[in-house]
Design an enzyme around this catalytic site. Sequence first.
Site, mmCIF file in Angstrom:
data_model
loop_
_atom_site.group_PDB
_atom_site.id
_atom_site.type_symbol
_atom_site.label_atom_id
_atom_site.label_comp_id
_atom_site.label_asym_id
_atom_site.label_seq_id
_atom_site.Cartn_x
_atom_site.Cartn_y
_atom_site.Cartn_z
ATOM 1 N N LYS A 1 101.030 -41.716 -17.934
ATOM 2 C CA LYS A 1 100.426 -40.382 -17.939
ATOM 3 C C LYS A 1 100.583 -39.679 -19.288
ATOM 4 O O LYS A 1 99.797 -38.811 -19.633
ATOM 5 C CB LYS A 1 100.973 -39.559 -16.792
ATOM 6 C CG LYS A 1 100.540 -40.181 -15.458
ATOM 7 C CD LYS A 1 100.662 -39.271 -14.288
ATOM 8 C CE LYS A 1 99.977 -39.865 -13.064
ATOM 9 N NZ LYS A 1 100.591 -41.133 -12.595
HETATM 10 C C1 LIG Z 1 100.008 -41.980 -11.717
HETATM 11 C C2 LIG Z 1 100.513 -43.375 -11.650
HETATM 12 C C3 LIG Z 1 99.734 -44.424 -11.112
HETATM 13 C C4 LIG Z 1 98.373 -44.200 -10.482
HETATM 14 O O1 LIG Z 1 97.388 -43.841 -11.407
HETATM 15 P P1 LIG Z 1 96.007 -43.204 -10.937
HETATM 16 O O2 LIG Z 1 95.341 -42.762 -12.167
HETATM 17 O O3 LIG Z 1 96.368 -42.058 -10.029
HETATM 18 O O4 LIG Z 1 95.256 -44.252 -10.188
HETATM 19 C C5 LIG Z 1 100.248 -45.711 -11.155
HETATM 20 N N1 LIG Z 1 101.474 -45.949 -11.670
HETATM 21 C C6 LIG Z 1 102.256 -44.972 -12.173
HETATM 22 C C7 LIG Z 1 103.596 -45.321 -12.697
HETATM 23 C C8 LIG Z 1 101.807 -43.653 -12.191
HETATM 24 O O5 LIG Z 1 102.582 -42.680 -12.698
#
Ligand SMILES: *Cc1c(COP(=O)(O)O)cnc(C)c1O
Length: 482
Positions: free
Chosen positions: A117
């Site tokens: 993120k």
């Molecule tokens: C947010 C997240 C996901 C999922 O990603 P999306 O964009 O919501 O599909 C997968 N793995 C981790 C570690 C995350 O923080």
Amino acid sequence: MKYLSTRGDQSRRQFSDILLEGLAPDGGLYLPEQYPRIDAAALARLRVTWNELGYAELAFQLLSLYIDDVPSEDLKALCQAAYRADVFSDPRIAPVRELESGLHVLGLSNGPTLAFKDMAMQLLGHLFEYELERKNDFLNVLGATSGDTGSAAEYAMRGKSRIQVFMTSPHGRMSPFQQAQMFTLMDPNIHNLSVEGVFDDCQDIVKAVSSDLEFKRAHRIGTVNSINWARMLAQVVYYFAGYFQVTRQDAQYIDVSVPSGNFGNVCAGHVARMMGLPIRRLIVATNENDVLDEFFKTGVYQVREAARTRETSSPSMDISKASNFERFIFDLLDRDAQSTRQLFGPELSRTGRFDLSRHPNFSHVQQRYGFFSGRSTHANRLETIRMAHEKWKDLIDPHTADGLKVALDHLEQGVPMLVLETALPVKFAKTIQEALDFSPPLSASLSDMMNLPRRFQVLPADVDLIKQFIVKHPLHVQVTKV
Ligand SMILES: *Cc1c(COP(=O)(O)O)cnc(C)c1O
């Protein structure tokens, strides 16, 4: 470049108009009027950019195709400020490593909070600050987190002069590492609100505050959730960076496997593919919360109730409905906004499902859009973490393990497979311990962090008390002072 809503609102908006926004006024999601096409010559030029100038410049060139209301030199400076080697602890920012010939991992988790993120949020922090400066405005970001989103938002917004973050999280329910990461931040513009309740209570509070339009306007409440278009756009860049590292020439197709929850990450892959990046398959990997796998296999999208959403060992993928999914369905239905509105509007909230199995376009899911899917369980996760450790001497986190598991089910000779690494194993030490009988090593600075003083406010799950807290911490006072 203008932006439209997936539900047919007639207005067309500029990037700067939608930057600080979530949903469009009609409840839809924003998408560009069309995807800019990268032809073979342009792809070859971008490869040279990547090779010679690196990630920030690649980001600038791709973002320029979508953003025409920020002066070029400013956009370039923002990309350079966001994607620095010292912030992402690697000069490549998103480095690829090879497990074995034809099987690669794209490292997206080297940012400050050790999850992917950061890739989008770091840029968002700089874009927000820039735009608020231009508008002479300020913003109170109100969010709910079970761990990864909240910390990424806080590390991206800390110290930004026109922004405050009020992040609610369920008291005592985040992992010790996630708590340390968020609660040790001492920046005066970061407020951790530890709510006595579960994640859904936090989310309900955010919804309640945001739907009080008068309060929202008066206190400049905004969000940074995954439906924000700028976040998705920032994520498109690493698909290109990954592609250039895995291939030598631009006619080569690759497959990509993406650990998925809210469909944000893999939707950015869809956008990259629509632009012409040679991705053969986009493989959606889910955990036991498999709404998306079910849709791609059957054509039925069946939202789960909160009570049926399972708590798993890849918690960042524990979702009951995928908030970005509407963007893909809009494209799948040849951008028919009326049908999209019918599917995602009151109908979905009432029945909790829709069925495209007989829709003529459902067959395009694989053939035209390259989407495949698979599911991974706790046992698969442990097994895959062990396998990666024994076979390739590589330590992966539980979410990446879901991606790798489903990737291995789809692996084909001659087509390189790229698995997106969405977090580092130190963030989820308990599951690594269970799989391997040892904990992932903590660096000196991370183990220091575990012992630093903490700052957070425990509050009951009460909308009015949260509002009061925001009212008592006005940002404009701080802004006019500086
Ligand atoms: C947010 C997240 C996901 C999922 O990603 P999306 O964009 O919501 O599909 C997968 N793995 C981790 C570690 C995350 O923080």
